[in-house]
Design an enzyme around this catalytic site. Structure first.
Site, short mmCIF file in Angstrom:
data_model
loop_
_atom_site.label_atom_id
_atom_site.label_comp_id
_atom_site.label_asym_id
_atom_site.label_seq_id
_atom_site.Cartn_x
_atom_site.Cartn_y
_atom_site.Cartn_z
CG ASN A 64 51.92 -1.17 8.71
OD1 ASN A 64 50.78 -1.38 8.96
ND2 ASN A 64 52.91 -2.13 8.96
CD GLU A 79 53.24 6.75 12.41
OE1 GLU A 79 53.02 6.53 13.85
OE2 GLU A 79 53.65 5.92 11.44
#
Length: 312
Positions: A64, A79
């Site tokens: 992230n 993701e």
């Protein structure tokens, strides 16, 4: 200092798994903690790492990214980073991934842009650790089948490309050619600038089937290295990933790990008549993370006609 690695080639991945006595999919959760250390979350201080296995046998890392001074929705989820990393490296399919925390709804939706998304297998290592802590002492057995659950388990009633697009429309991780080109009437002087054509190439690979407004950006750092990013849309709109964020994934994954201030130049490309424009957001993001970065904007034209019905 050794450069952080965000891709492990297939042969090396096989060797690591063999030395560890594990199958490739079992290797993924063992790499999550080291992946977390590569995250850049200066706002939340909450590090997320995702480790995925592609159909080629390569292993990919996602983390992230957060950007102080900007609204939170500019952040890149681990993701999203993972999938973008696959795309950058022309990996056609994501089969398995392990992630340090449960994917949020935003990411479960973003993943729907991949063909066969419901069958992507996911392992949440935080949940696995809780299960391990509850095991009787001395039980060290490796779980096989129930470690991973398909994405359909986490998002059973899905909304995605199948609801809006025809079956022949390319999805995320598939080859795209948006047939964009510069014209003699384009804003700015059209020269042989490599960075400009790198941005055009990124725009041509953009996944924007819902708006028909592809865009791309190319960044250059102090060492002259180029990093491309393509705009990626979601059927649900909000989980879409901007082209600058995608280019920053490339920068974090392929640079020597320096700060964003090392980015000194950028070129952004989109259609002049785009209904969904990325230019102002791109300018804001770059100005915030690297104030000295010079941004040039060029408009392009599409050489193919767009149907009014995105599913046609």
């Amino acid at each position: 200092m050794e450069r952080p690695r965000f891709v492990i080639e297939a042969a090396e991945a096989q060797q690591i798994a063999k030395r560890s006595g594990l199958k490739l999919r079992q290797l993924l959760p063992t790499l999550v903690e080291s992946a977390k250390s590569l995250a850049r979350p200066p706002i939340s201080k909450y590090h997320v790492g995702a480790v995925g296995l592609g159909s080629s046998g390569r292993i990919f890392i996602g983390v992230n990214l957060e950007f102080p001074g900007l609204p939170l929705h500019h952040s890149v989820h681990a993701e999203q980073f993972l999938v973008t990393n696959l795309s950058i490296n022309a990996e056609p399919r994501l089969q398995y991934f392990a992630v340090s925390a449960a994917p949020c709804g935003h990411c479960r939706q973003f993943l729907q842009e991949i063909r066969g998304a419901p069958d992507i297998n996911i392992l949440i290592t935080s949940s696995q650790n809780e299960n391990d802590n509850a095991k009787p002492q001395g039980d060290t057995g490796i779980k096989e089948e129930f470690e991973f659950n398909p994405l359909s388990y986490y998002l059973p009633e899905r909304f995605g490309p199948d609801d809006l697009l025809g079956k022949d429309v390319p999805l995320l991780l598939e080859a795209h050619d948006n047939a964009l080109s510069f014209s003699e009437f384009s804003n700015g002087e059209i020269t042989g600038d490599d960075l400009k054509y790198a941005a055009l190439d990124a725009a041509n690979m953009s996944h924007a089937p819902y708006s028909g407004c592809p865009s791309g950006v190319a960044l250059v750092d102090v060492e002259g290295k180029t990093y491309k990013g393509s705009y990626t849309e979601s059927a649900a709109y909000n989980p879409s990933l901007g082209p600058v964020q995608a280019a920053l994934v490339a920068y974090v994954a392929n640079s020597d790990g320096g700060g964003y201030e090392r980015i000194v130049g950028a070129v952004f490309v989109e259609k002049a008549d785009a209904m969904v424009k990325q230019e102002h957001t791109a300018r804001l993001l770059l100005q915030c993370i690297s104030p000295k970065c010079e941004l040039k904007v060029f408009h392009c034209i599409s050489l193919k006609k767009r149907s009014k019905n995105p599913s046609a």
